[in-house]
Design a protein around this motif. Sequence first.
Motif, PDB file in Angstrom:
ATOM      1  N   LEU A   1       0.853  -1.190   0.000  1.00  0.00           N
ATOM      2  CA  LEU A   1       0.000   0.000   0.000  1.00  0.00           C
ATOM      3  C   LEU A   1       0.886   1.237   0.000  1.00  0.00           C
ATOM      4  O   LEU A   1       1.677   1.455   0.923  1.00  0.00           O
ATOM      5  N   VAL A   2       0.772   2.037  -1.038  1.00  0.00           N
ATOM      6  CA  VAL A   2       1.619   3.217  -1.199  1.00  0.00           C
ATOM      7  C   VAL A   2       0.972   4.458  -0.594  1.00  0.00           C
ATOM      8  O   VAL A   2       1.618   5.253   0.089  1.00  0.00           O
ATOM      9  N   LYS A   3      -0.301   4.614  -0.841  1.00  0.00           N
ATOM     10  CA  LYS A   3      -0.980   5.830  -0.380  1.00  0.00           C
ATOM     11  C   LYS A   3      -2.418   5.493  -0.021  1.00  0.00           C
ATOM     12  O   LYS A   3      -3.088   4.740  -0.724  1.00  0.00           O
TER      13      LYS A   3
ATOM     14  N   LEU B   1      -7.318   3.880  -2.327  1.00  0.00           N
ATOM     15  CA  LEU B   1      -6.120   3.106  -2.002  1.00  0.00           C
ATOM     16  C   LEU B   1      -5.223   3.032  -3.236  1.00  0.00           C
ATOM     17  O   LEU B   1      -5.620   2.470  -4.269  1.00  0.00           O
ATOM     18  N   ASP B   2      -4.048   3.614  -3.139  1.00  0.00           N
ATOM     19  CA  ASP B   2      -3.029   3.494  -4.189  1.00  0.00           C
ATOM     20  C   ASP B   2      -2.019   2.443  -3.739  1.00  0.00           C
ATOM     21  O   ASP B   2      -1.390   2.585  -2.677  1.00  0.00           O
ATOM     22  N   ALA B   3      -1.858   1.400  -4.534  1.00  0.00           N
ATOM     23  CA  ALA B   3      -1.004   0.282  -4.124  1.00  0.00           C
ATOM     24  C   ALA B   3      -0.208  -0.252  -5.314  1.00  0.00           C
ATOM     25  O   ALA B   3      -0.438   0.130  -6.472  1.00  0.00           O
ATOM     26  N   ARG B   4       0.728  -1.153  -4.980  1.00  0.00           N
ATOM     27  CA  ARG B   4       1.561  -1.795  -6.000  1.00  0.00           C
ATOM     28  C   ARG B   4       1.482  -3.308  -5.831  1.00  0.00           C
ATOM     29  O   ARG B   4       1.499  -3.814  -4.706  1.00  0.00           O
ATOM     30  N   ASP B   5       1.427  -3.981  -6.967  1.00  0.00           N
ATOM     31  CA  ASP B   5       1.416  -5.444  -6.984  1.00  0.00           C
ATOM     32  C   ASP B   5       2.796  -5.907  -7.453  1.00  0.00           C
ATOM     33  O   ASP B   5       3.143  -5.771  -8.629  1.00  0.00           O
TER      34      ASP B   5
ATOM     35  N   SER C   1       1.086  -0.810 -10.741  1.00  0.00           N
ATOM     36  CA  SER C   1       0.392   0.172  -9.897  1.00  0.00           C
ATOM     37  C   SER C   1      -1.110   0.129 -10.188  1.00  0.00           C
ATOM     38  O   SER C   1      -1.528   0.041 -11.352  1.00  0.00           O
ATOM     39  N   PHE C   2      -1.887   0.218  -9.129  1.00  0.00           N
ATOM     40  CA  PHE C   2      -3.345   0.211  -9.298  1.00  0.00           C
ATOM     41  C   PHE C   2      -3.978   1.055  -8.191  1.00  0.00           C
ATOM     42  O   PHE C   2      -3.351   1.348  -7.163  1.00  0.00           O
TER      43      PHE C   2
END
Length: 231
Positions: A116-118, A161-165, A218-219
């Motif tokens: 979870l980035v942001k 929710l800004d996240a990375r896979d 990123s999603f």
Amino acid sequence: MPVRINLLAEAIAAEEERRNDPVKRAVWIGGFCVFLVLLYYSTLLFEQMVVSSRLAEKNTEWSRLEPEAKNIATVSKNIREAADRLAALDRLATNRFLWSPVLNALQYTMVDQIELVKLSGTQTYTVITPPKEKKATTRSSARSSGKEKPASSTESIMLVLDARDYGPTADQNYNAFRDAIATSGYFKSSLQSEGGLRLAQLLPPSSDGAGAGRAFVSFTLECKFPEKVRH
């Protein structure tokens, strides 16, 4: 036998006929009816004078009481508005949206390879002003119009929710993360039934550094809570 001759018989008959004249009777009856009408009109005129006098007294009394009545009405209106504001603040304090349950539920939805980035939450209010009612032209319509409708606001809350896979592209861990949120007890009961959770953005794979940097996707997920109207 002696013969009696009444020399006044003709005059007596004429007088009797004059007394029994229907025109004369009609004149007497008509005059009596006119007298009754005049008497009734005089009675009505007297009653009108009495009512007009009472009305003038009431108007004078109302003119004396009207400023005080307006002042009382203004004070009562201000008291009602203050009470409505206090009640609205009390409802807002009691039923306000709390972010701590959101964060608590979110920590149990994390999936491996997801970072979870942001995290951002938006809480907006759209004020709805009721249409102004036309001013009452009479006292009766003013009493029947009732009090004005209070303004209200629509509360809209969204969690972004800004996240990375970081997992393999074929695994599509972002879908697993979305499913974990969708099946969470808190989010399942709190989000909108339609469109409450959606994948708002999915970017192409990229790397977090040059050379041996890890690849990721990123999603962005949007969690929308039901709108609430607050008065």
